[in-house]
Design a protein around this motif. Sequence first.
Motif, PDB file in Angstrom:
ATOM      1  N   THR A  86       0.943  -1.238  -0.038  1.00 20.32           N
ATOM      2  CA  THR A  86      -0.048   0.062  -0.036  1.00 20.32           C
ATOM      3  C   THR A  86       0.783   1.380   0.049  1.00 20.32           C
ATOM      4  O   THR A  86       2.088   1.107   0.282  1.00 20.32           O
ATOM      5  N   GLU A  87       0.136   2.429  -0.352  1.00 18.29           N
ATOM      6  CA  GLU A  87       0.880   3.643  -0.262  1.00 18.29           C
ATOM      7  C   GLU A  87       1.558   3.916   1.081  1.00 18.29           C
ATOM      8  O   GLU A  87       2.854   4.043   1.347  1.00 18.29           O
ATOM      9  N   GLU A  88       0.847   3.278   2.128  1.00 17.46           N
ATOM     10  CA  GLU A  88       1.443   3.608   3.531  1.00 17.46           C
ATOM     11  C   GLU A  88       2.560   2.771   3.832  1.00 17.46           C
ATOM     12  O   GLU A  88       3.733   3.158   4.411  1.00 17.46           O
ATOM     13  N   GLU A  89       2.691   1.576   3.323  1.00 12.18           N
ATOM     14  CA  GLU A  89       3.695   0.289   3.565  1.00 12.18           C
ATOM     15  C   GLU A  89       4.954   1.109   2.553  1.00 12.18           C
ATOM     16  O   GLU A  89       5.832   0.807   3.230  1.00 12.18           O
ATOM     17  N   ILE A  90       4.756   1.772   1.384  1.00 10.78           N
ATOM     18  CA  ILE A  90       5.824   2.136   0.740  1.00 10.78           C
ATOM     19  C   ILE A  90       6.317   3.376   1.437  1.00 10.78           C
ATOM     20  O   ILE A  90       7.812   3.403   1.543  1.00 10.78           O
ATOM     21  N   LEU A  91       5.719   4.437   1.866  1.00 14.06           N
ATOM     22  CA  LEU A  91       6.227   5.527   2.525  1.00 14.06           C
ATOM     23  C   LEU A  91       6.932   4.970   3.919  1.00 14.06           C
ATOM     24  O   LEU A  91       7.948   5.651   4.289  1.00 14.06           O
ATOM     25  N   SER A  92       6.407   3.735   4.522  1.00 20.18           N
ATOM     26  CA  SER A  92       7.038   3.679   5.779  1.00 20.18           C
ATOM     27  C   SER A  92       8.523   3.177   5.541  1.00 20.18           C
ATOM     28  O   SER A  92       9.520   3.065   6.073  1.00 20.18           O
ATOM     29  N   CYS A  93       8.517   2.272   4.369  1.00 20.83           N
ATOM     30  CA  CYS A  93       9.819   1.762   3.674  1.00 20.83           C
ATOM     31  C   CYS A  93      10.796   2.885   3.623  1.00 20.83           C
ATOM     32  O   CYS A  93      11.785   2.704   4.113  1.00 20.83           O
ATOM     33  N   THR A  94      10.325   3.917   3.069  1.00 23.29           N
ATOM     34  CA  THR A  94      11.398   4.994   2.780  1.00 23.29           C
ATOM     35  C   THR A  94      11.739   5.608   4.015  1.00 23.29           C
ATOM     36  O   THR A  94      12.792   6.190   4.275  1.00 23.29           O
ATOM     37  N   ASP A  95      10.790   5.820   5.099  1.00 25.43           N
ATOM     38  CA  ASP A  95      11.200   6.411   6.539  1.00 25.43           C
ATOM     39  C   ASP A  95      12.256   5.459   7.031  1.00 25.43           C
ATOM     40  O   ASP A  95      12.996   6.061   7.530  1.00 25.43           O
ATOM     41  N   ALA A  96      12.088   4.257   7.065  1.00 24.75           N
ATOM     42  CA  ALA A  96      13.097   3.219   7.692  1.00 24.75           C
ATOM     43  C   ALA A  96      14.392   3.475   6.994  1.00 24.75           C
ATOM     44  O   ALA A  96      15.352   3.290   7.387  1.00 24.75           O
ATOM     45  N   GLY A  97      14.111   3.498   5.526  1.00 31.05           N
ATOM     46  CA  GLY A  97      15.220   3.697   4.927  1.00 31.05           C
ATOM     47  C   GLY A  97      16.230   4.967   5.123  1.00 31.05           C
ATOM     48  O   GLY A  97      17.377   4.906   5.054  1.00 31.05           O
ATOM     49  N   TRP A  98      15.370   6.067   5.191  1.00 35.03           N
ATOM     50  CA  TRP A  98      15.952   7.253   5.534  1.00 35.03           C
ATOM     51  C   TRP A  98      16.524   7.214   6.740  1.00 35.03           C
ATOM     52  O   TRP A  98      17.920   7.678   6.737  1.00 35.03           O
ATOM     53  N   TYR A 310      14.226 -14.930 -10.172  1.00 35.29           N
ATOM     54  CA  TYR A 310      14.988 -16.134 -10.414  1.00 35.29           C
ATOM     55  C   TYR A 310      15.286 -17.142  -8.962  1.00 35.29           C
ATOM     56  O   TYR A 310      14.947 -16.336  -8.011  1.00 35.29           O
ATOM     57  N   ASP A 311      15.503 -18.234  -9.222  1.00 33.00           N
ATOM     58  CA  ASP A 311      15.649 -19.248  -8.024  1.00 33.00           C
ATOM     59  C   ASP A 311      16.966 -18.531  -7.156  1.00 33.00           C
ATOM     60  O   ASP A 311      17.940 -18.263  -7.413  1.00 33.00           O
ATOM     61  N   HIS A 312      16.818 -19.217  -5.917  1.00 33.10           N
ATOM     62  CA  HIS A 312      17.791 -18.813  -4.919  1.00 33.10           C
ATOM     63  C   HIS A 312      18.485 -17.531  -4.836  1.00 33.10           C
ATOM     64  O   HIS A 312      19.757 -17.313  -4.394  1.00 33.10           O
ATOM     65  N   LYS A 313      17.460 -16.547  -4.868  1.00 31.72           N
ATOM     66  CA  LYS A 313      17.896 -15.035  -4.641  1.00 31.72           C
ATOM     67  C   LYS A 313      18.203 -14.918  -3.387  1.00 31.72           C
ATOM     68  O   LYS A 313      17.816 -15.413  -2.179  1.00 31.72           O
ATOM     69  N   ILE A 314      19.449 -14.118  -3.088  1.00 36.01           N
ATOM     70  CA  ILE A 314      19.943 -13.994  -1.835  1.00 36.01           C
ATOM     71  C   ILE A 314      19.237 -12.705  -1.157  1.00 36.01           C
ATOM     72  O   ILE A 314      18.434 -12.029  -1.501  1.00 36.01           O
ATOM     73  N   CYS A 315      19.534 -12.648   0.215  1.00 34.39           N
ATOM     74  CA  CYS A 315      19.014 -11.610   1.216  1.00 34.39           C
ATOM     75  C   CYS A 315      17.612 -11.580   1.123  1.00 34.39           C
ATOM     76  O   CYS A 315      17.037 -10.503   1.663  1.00 34.39           O
ATOM     77  N   THR A 316      16.833 -12.586   1.033  1.00 34.48           N
ATOM     78  CA  THR A 316      15.520 -12.549   1.096  1.00 34.48           C
ATOM     79  C   THR A 316      14.823 -12.688   2.621  1.00 34.48           C
ATOM     80  O   THR A 316      13.608 -12.332   2.903  1.00 34.48           O
ATOM     81  N   GLY A 317      15.923 -13.148   3.667  1.00 39.93           N
ATOM     82  CA  GLY A 317      15.305 -13.156   4.883  1.00 39.93           C
ATOM     83  C   GLY A 317      15.920 -11.907   5.799  1.00 39.93           C
ATOM     84  O   GLY A 317      15.693 -12.254   6.983  1.00 39.93           O
ATOM     85  N   GLU A 318      16.651 -11.140   5.122  1.00 39.27           N
ATOM     86  CA  GLU A 318      17.352 -10.259   6.030  1.00 39.27           C
ATOM     87  C   GLU A 318      16.716  -8.891   6.207  1.00 39.27           C
ATOM     88  O   GLU A 318      16.087  -8.395   5.293  1.00 39.27           O
ATOM     89  N   GLU A 319      16.883  -8.368   7.470  1.00 40.10           N
ATOM     90  CA  GLU A 319      16.139  -6.872   7.747  1.00 40.10           C
ATOM     91  C   GLU A 319      17.319  -6.191   6.889  1.00 40.10           C
ATOM     92  O   GLU A 319      18.473  -6.446   6.934  1.00 40.10           O
ATOM     93  N   ALA A 320      16.801  -5.094   6.478  1.00 39.28           N
ATOM     94  CA  ALA A 320      17.590  -4.000   5.799  1.00 39.28           C
ATOM     95  C   ALA A 320      18.921  -3.383   6.642  1.00 39.28           C
ATOM     96  O   ALA A 320      19.802  -3.359   6.138  1.00 39.28           O
ATOM     97  N   ALA A 321      18.569  -3.321   7.929  1.00 37.50           N
ATOM     98  CA  ALA A 321      19.642  -2.898   8.684  1.00 37.50           C
ATOM     99  C   ALA A 321      20.856  -4.028   8.787  1.00 37.50           C
ATOM    100  O   ALA A 321      21.965  -3.674   8.735  1.00 37.50           O
ATOM    101  N   ARG A 322      20.453  -5.242   8.627  1.00 37.94           N
ATOM    102  CA  ARG A 322      21.522  -6.248   8.662  1.00 37.94           C
ATOM    103  C   ARG A 322      22.184  -6.432   7.371  1.00 37.94           C
ATOM    104  O   ARG A 322      23.399  -6.601   7.205  1.00 37.94           O
ATOM    105  N   CYS A 323      21.528  -6.064   6.304  1.00 36.59           N
ATOM    106  CA  CYS A 323      22.025  -6.063   4.820  1.00 36.59           C
ATOM    107  C   CYS A 323      23.117  -5.100   4.696  1.00 36.59           C
ATOM    108  O   CYS A 323      24.300  -5.338   4.214  1.00 36.59           O
ATOM    109  N   ILE A 324      22.707  -3.908   5.281  1.00 37.96           N
ATOM    110  CA  ILE A 324      23.736  -2.725   5.088  1.00 37.96           C
ATOM    111  C   ILE A 324      25.075  -3.128   5.898  1.00 37.96           C
ATOM    112  O   ILE A 324      25.971  -2.867   5.516  1.00 37.96           O
ATOM    113  N   ALA A 325      24.573  -3.526   7.314  1.00 37.99           N
ATOM    114  CA  ALA A 325      25.895  -4.260   8.121  1.00 37.99           C
ATOM    115  C   ALA A 325      26.711  -4.915   7.271  1.00 37.99           C
ATOM    116  O   ALA A 325      28.195  -4.619   7.274  1.00 37.99           O
ATOM    117  N   CYS A 326      26.283  -5.780   6.728  1.00 35.23           N
ATOM    118  CA  CYS A 326      26.958  -6.919   5.909  1.00 35.23           C
ATOM    119  C   CYS A 326      27.533  -6.526   4.725  1.00 35.23           C
ATOM    120  O   CYS A 326      28.709  -6.514   4.376  1.00 35.23           O
TER     121      CYS A 326
END
Length: 349
Positions: A86-98, A310-326
Motif C-alpha cells: 500500500t502507499e502507507e507501506e511504501i512510505l514507511s519503507c522510505t522512512d525506515a530507509g532514510w 530467479y531461483d535462490h535469490k540472496i538476502c530474502t530473509g534479512e532485515e535491511a539494517a543487517r543487509c547494510i551492515a553486511c
Amino acid sequence: MEHGSEQLHRLAEGEALDRAGYLEMIRNRENLREEAASLACAVRRRFYGDRIYIRGLIEFTNYCRNNCYYCGIRGGNPHADRYRLTEEEILSCTDAGWELGFRTFVLQGGEDPFYTAEKLATIVRGIKERHPDCAVTLSFGEHSRQDYALWREAGADRYLLRHESINPVHYASLHPEGMSHENRLRCLRDLKELGYQVGAGFMVGSPGQTEEDLAEELCFLRDFRPEMVGIGPFVPHKDTVYAEEPAGTSELTTFLLSLIRLTLPSVLLPATTALGTIDPEGREKGILAGANVLMPNLSPVNVREKYLLYDHKICTGEEAARCIACLKERIRITGCEIVTDRGDHRASE
Ligand code: SAM
Ligand code: FES
C-alpha cells in the motif's frame, strides 16, 4: 601483446571502439580481465573516488501484465504468490530507509495496472514531501510518454529500464509477441528527453545471447550514453520456459562491468543482487571490476520471498539494517567505502 590489449588501452584513453574491437576483447577476456578491472577502477576513482553509492530497493508489487520468458514474476506464472504494497507501506519503507542513511529510493515492480499513473504519481509526491533530500528512481517497465511525464513532474528523478537485448531477433526470443523491442527503445528515448537520469541494461548469458550480441550491446551503450547501466547474470527460474538454461557467469559479468566503466567513465554501475546470487563474492568482485552502486533491499521482509525473479535469490530473509551492515563490511574489504549521499550522475564529457 595479448589480443585485445591494444583495444583495451585505447578504450581506457577515451577512444571510441567499434564492434570488432569489443568482440576481440570479449573473446580474449580470460587474459584481459585483470588489466581491464584495474583500468576500470582507476577510471571510476577519477570520477567518484572510492565511494560506493547505495540505493534502497522497494519491490512494491509482483503482479505483472507481461510474460517475459525468463522472469519468475511473469503474469502467466500460476505459482507466484502475489502481493502489493500500500502507499502507507511504501512510505514507511522510505522512512525506515532514510533512518538507515539511504538517500535514493528505487521503486521497482512488475507492470501492475493496479498502480495507475495517478496513483504512482501520488506515491512519488508523498516520498518527495517527506524526504525532499532524496532521489526517487522508478523501475516500473514500459509506459506512455504521458505517464512518464506525469511521474517526472511528480518528482521522479531517475528511471531504470533495461532494454534486455539490442538485437531484435534475440529480444523476440526472450519475450512473447505482444512485447516489442521498438517500444522498449521508444521508452528509453522518451525518458531521456523528459530529463530523467536513465538506466539501460541487459542480462549477461541470457538464453541465445552470443558474443557478437554483447559487442553490439557495448556499441549501443557507447552511443546511447545512459547515466546508469544495469547488468547482471541471467539466473534461471523454475517456473519459466528457460528453467533448464545455464546461468550467466560471474567472470563474464564482471569483465563486461569493466568494459562498460571504460566506455562510459562516469556511469553509475551497480553490482547487482543477481551477481551476488550466482557467486557468494559476486558483489565484491563487481566493485573490484569497476562498479560503484549497490542496491540493498528495503522491502518488508514478509514479501521478500515473493519477489523472485530467479531461483535462490540472496538476502530474502534479512532485515535491511543487517543487509547494510553486511555490505559495509564486504565493501570495506575491497578498499572502497559505502557513502550515503544521493550519488547523482557526474557529467564526464
Ligand atoms: N517490470 C519492470 C521492467 O520490466 O523493467 C521492472 C521489474 S523487472 C522484473 C527487472 C529486471 O529483472 C528485468 O529488467 C530483468 O533484466 C531482470 N530479470 C528478470 N528475470 C530475471 C532472471 N531470470 N535472471 C536475471 N535477471 C532477471
Ligand atoms: Fe513483468 Fe517481464 S514479466 S515485465
